[in-house]
Design a protein around this motif. Sequence first.
Motif, mmCIF file in Angstrom:
data_model
loop_
_atom_site.group_PDB
_atom_site.id
_atom_site.type_symbol
_atom_site.label_atom_id
_atom_site.label_comp_id
_atom_site.label_asym_id
_atom_site.label_seq_id
_atom_site.Cartn_x
_atom_site.Cartn_y
_atom_site.Cartn_z
ATOM 1 N N SER A 83 0.811 -1.217 0.000
ATOM 2 C CA SER A 83 0.000 0.000 0.000
ATOM 3 C C SER A 83 0.846 1.270 0.000
ATOM 4 O O SER A 83 0.334 2.359 -0.284
ATOM 5 N N THR A 88 5.801 2.352 -9.905
ATOM 6 C CA THR A 88 5.860 0.955 -10.326
ATOM 7 C C THR A 88 7.274 0.430 -10.056
ATOM 8 O O THR A 88 8.267 1.062 -10.407
ATOM 9 N N LEU A 124 -1.692 1.708 -6.760
ATOM 10 C CA LEU A 124 -3.071 2.009 -7.147
ATOM 11 C C LEU A 124 -3.575 3.260 -6.425
ATOM 12 O O LEU A 124 -4.780 3.409 -6.182
ATOM 13 N N ASN A 125 -2.634 4.131 -6.059
ATOM 14 C CA ASN A 125 -2.935 5.383 -5.357
ATOM 15 C C ASN A 125 -3.717 5.106 -4.076
ATOM 16 O O ASN A 125 -3.302 4.289 -3.271
ATOM 17 N N PHE A 127 -6.173 3.390 -3.598
ATOM 18 C CA PHE A 127 -6.714 2.028 -3.536
ATOM 19 C C PHE A 127 -5.655 0.994 -3.160
ATOM 20 O O PHE A 127 -5.896 -0.211 -3.256
ATOM 21 N N GLY A 129 -1.973 -1.092 -3.356
ATOM 22 C CA GLY A 129 -0.959 -1.538 -4.298
ATOM 23 C C GLY A 129 -1.124 -3.009 -4.639
ATOM 24 O O GLY A 129 -1.637 -3.803 -3.837
ATOM 25 N N LEU A 130 -0.667 -3.362 -5.833
ATOM 26 C CA LEU A 130 -0.798 -4.723 -6.354
ATOM 27 C C LEU A 130 0.592 -5.258 -6.676
ATOM 28 O O LEU A 130 1.453 -4.512 -7.148
ATOM 29 N N TYR A 172 -2.086 -8.135 -2.772
ATOM 30 C CA TYR A 172 -2.729 -6.817 -2.709
ATOM 31 C C TYR A 172 -2.595 -6.278 -1.296
ATOM 32 O O TYR A 172 -2.742 -7.020 -0.310
#
Length: 440
Positions: A83, A88, A124-125, A127, A129-130, A172
């Motif tokens: 998070s 990237t 994912l800002n 939202f 991170g992945l 995630y």
Amino acid sequence: MHILFKGTFSKIASQLLLGLSLLSVQQAYAQKSTSHSPYSQFGLGQMREDLLPQTRAMGGVSTGVRYLNGLPTLNLSNPASYSAMNRTIMEAGLYGNLTQLSKNESSDNTADFAFSHIAIGIPLNKFGGLAFGLLPFSDVGYSATSTQSIDTLNYRTLIEGQGGVNKAFLGYGVSPIKGLSIGANVGFLFGNLYDITKVEFPNALGAYQTQQKTTRNIRGASFDYGVQYSKSLGRKYNLTVGYSGSLDNQITAKTNRMVTISEPSFEEDYEAPPLDTTSIYQVGNRKLNLPLKHNFGVTLSKGYNWMVGADFKYADWSKYQVRDGENKLGKSYGFAVGGQIKPDPTSVRYLNQVDYRLGFRYNQTPVVFRNQQINDMAVTIGLGLPLPESNFGRTFSQVNISAEFGQQGTLKNNLVRERYININLGFTINDSWFIRRSLD
């Protein structure tokens, strides 16, 4: 407004990813082990852990690692860290080892290298991170030879293990409230483990050699999770406390056995192809319980300058279903301490911008053999070598090198002492792949 994709970086990253992906697929299907430990015959072999060179160099301190050099990092050991990513991150690397095996008065040296890892983290800002990737899960690599006789007939028995298990994962992480992050990884484990027994008759020219090869085909899912709480202490310091763990996930081992005969070989490095298969059959399927794990960690850092931390690790292998004749596995305990320092982030001298890492780890493994607890310990060192920035500072890369100088086992009770140097080389790219700009 429009979105500008950085084509140059994409091309470089794609080429690197393609090359290392081909290497990783080749390693995954070739199943060539990088372990040379006699203790890898137990369980699923030598566990490799979800550590990158950055954290291996600090003794394996990872549970509470969220930032390195004051910047978010891709930490596969604790998915809660995803998070924090604001760029990237792509990671890829290689692994090698030098091993000395000693028993009584004799010693033997081995060396090997292989694909280490490939992973990508995407922010994912708000939202979270992945992350996803591929890395080794465990290795099997052991061998033993004995010479016996029946009346005047001498024969030699060779027992060896090969192969490994790989892990593909998707993770995630998200921060539901300020300072607190949670995350999870879902993994798929796959690979083959081979246990081979050969009987040779060195003095009987007309005698066929016999080989029995048992293959354990490993398949199954794994689930691990993590929590981190990070808090600023004044303007200069940051404290992160972390926890990560995994359920006693259940996987499947499909076992089959094949017996073949071949002509004798008088060349040391030549193995004659099988002449005939005398039997092949499926032994059956077994359910295997992976260990229940709990990891606790804490780190304290000062911006770009330094970070120190400690981890405590626990794993319960007592529910793992061992094979007939194997010693039952037990509980594993371990701790790690370490850190890194960057002498002067503002200096123009390159050596002042290098990350210097140091650590120590100690593990009581779950293996007890001949009434002797098998322990593993190592001193670790490493460097983080920054590369020139590009894209006006939006892309920065680093080469990470770690070395573990360790020992496993003992010479007591006629056991084998294993001394090793593990080398990990990793390449990290941090980049803003998509940049939103305003046009006049």
